[in-house]
Write an enzyme that holds these catalytic residues in place. Sequence first.
Site, PDB file in Angstrom:
ATOM      1  CG  HIS A 192      -1.834   1.242   1.178  1.00  0.00           C
ATOM      2  ND1 HIS A 192      -3.056   1.262   0.525  1.00  0.00           N
ATOM      3  CD2 HIS A 192      -1.655   2.484   1.670  1.00  0.00           C
ATOM      4  CE1 HIS A 192      -3.582   2.474   0.650  1.00  0.00           C
ATOM      5  NE2 HIS A 192      -2.754   3.232   1.336  1.00  0.00           N
TER       6      HIS A 192
ATOM      7  CG  HIS B 237      -4.576   3.808  -9.322  1.00  0.00           C
ATOM      8  ND1 HIS B 237      -4.786   4.380  -8.088  1.00  0.00           N
ATOM      9  CD2 HIS B 237      -5.344   4.510 -10.199  1.00  0.00           C
ATOM     10  CE1 HIS B 237      -5.654   5.378  -8.205  1.00  0.00           C
ATOM     11  NE2 HIS B 237      -5.995   5.483  -9.479  1.00  0.00           N
TER      12      HIS B 237
HETATM   13  P1  5GP Z   1      -8.396   7.379 -10.067  1.00  0.00           P
HETATM   14  O1  5GP Z   1      -9.645   8.171 -10.299  1.00  0.00           O
HETATM   15  O2  5GP Z   1      -8.126   7.251  -8.589  1.00  0.00           O
HETATM   16  O3  5GP Z   1      -7.216   7.801 -10.846  1.00  0.00           O
HETATM   17  O4  5GP Z   1      -8.706   5.925 -10.628  1.00  0.00           O
HETATM   18  C1  5GP Z   1      -9.446   4.969  -9.933  1.00  0.00           C
HETATM   19  C2  5GP Z   1      -9.980   4.019 -10.964  1.00  0.00           C
HETATM   20  O5  5GP Z   1     -10.467   2.882 -10.280  1.00  0.00           O
HETATM   21  C3  5GP Z   1     -11.158   4.581 -11.772  1.00  0.00           C
HETATM   22  O6  5GP Z   1     -10.806   4.564 -13.159  1.00  0.00           O
HETATM   23  C4  5GP Z   1     -12.300   3.632 -11.458  1.00  0.00           C
HETATM   24  O7  5GP Z   1     -13.116   3.367 -12.568  1.00  0.00           O
HETATM   25  C5  5GP Z   1     -11.588   2.394 -10.955  1.00  0.00           C
HETATM   26  N1  5GP Z   1     -12.350   1.627  -9.996  1.00  0.00           N
HETATM   27  C6  5GP Z   1     -13.004   2.117  -8.896  1.00  0.00           C
HETATM   28  N2  5GP Z   1     -13.570   1.112  -8.216  1.00  0.00           N
HETATM   29  C7  5GP Z   1     -13.247  -0.041  -8.891  1.00  0.00           C
HETATM   30  C8  5GP Z   1     -13.543  -1.417  -8.660  1.00  0.00           C
HETATM   31  O8  5GP Z   1     -14.215  -1.811  -7.705  1.00  0.00           O
HETATM   32  N3  5GP Z   1     -13.050  -2.315  -9.563  1.00  0.00           N
HETATM   33  C9  5GP Z   1     -12.309  -1.920 -10.631  1.00  0.00           C
HETATM   34  N4  5GP Z   1     -11.883  -2.889 -11.469  1.00  0.00           N
HETATM   35  N5  5GP Z   1     -11.999  -0.632 -10.876  1.00  0.00           N
HETATM   36  C10 5GP Z   1     -12.471   0.294 -10.014  1.00  0.00           C
HETATM   37 ZN    ZN Z   2      -4.239  -0.073  -0.509  1.00  0.00          ZN
END
Ligand code: 5GP
Ligand code: ZN
Length: 114
Positions: free
Chosen positions: A46, A100
Amino acid sequence: MDDCLFCRIISGEVPSNKVYEDSLCYAFRDINPQAPTHILVIPKQHIESVSDINSENSAVVAHIFEVIAKIAKDEGLTEKGYRVVSNIGEYGQQSVKHLHFHVIGGRQFGWPPG
Ligand code: 5GP
Ligand code: ZN
């Protein structure tokens, strides 16, 4: 971390569509894809965001970029090109606080981002 969605995905407690896994990282398909291919690559450790990368944990990030290059080849993205994105904090619109890298491809992107 018990309350971290991506830690729960790594542990298998929350299901995901796995693309790749090794001892250091995990890759899976984004639940809300923004392009024909949209994969998230995350460290098993993490780390909150790019802002928390340091000399103690940066080796996993180097490894993740090797994995990204392999995934992009396997997904057929290399020839046309693709994008690797990491959103950080409020202005970067990071919604999940576990480092990520979005690997997105399969269509033409614009620049600058919105
Ligand atoms: P961020 O907005 O933090 O850069 O990206 C987070 C990403 O995680 C988003 O593109 C969102 O669609 C994805 N995401 C959120 N919850 C889940 C989940 O439960 N499963 C998967 N596979 N993707 C998720
Ligand atoms: Zn985490």
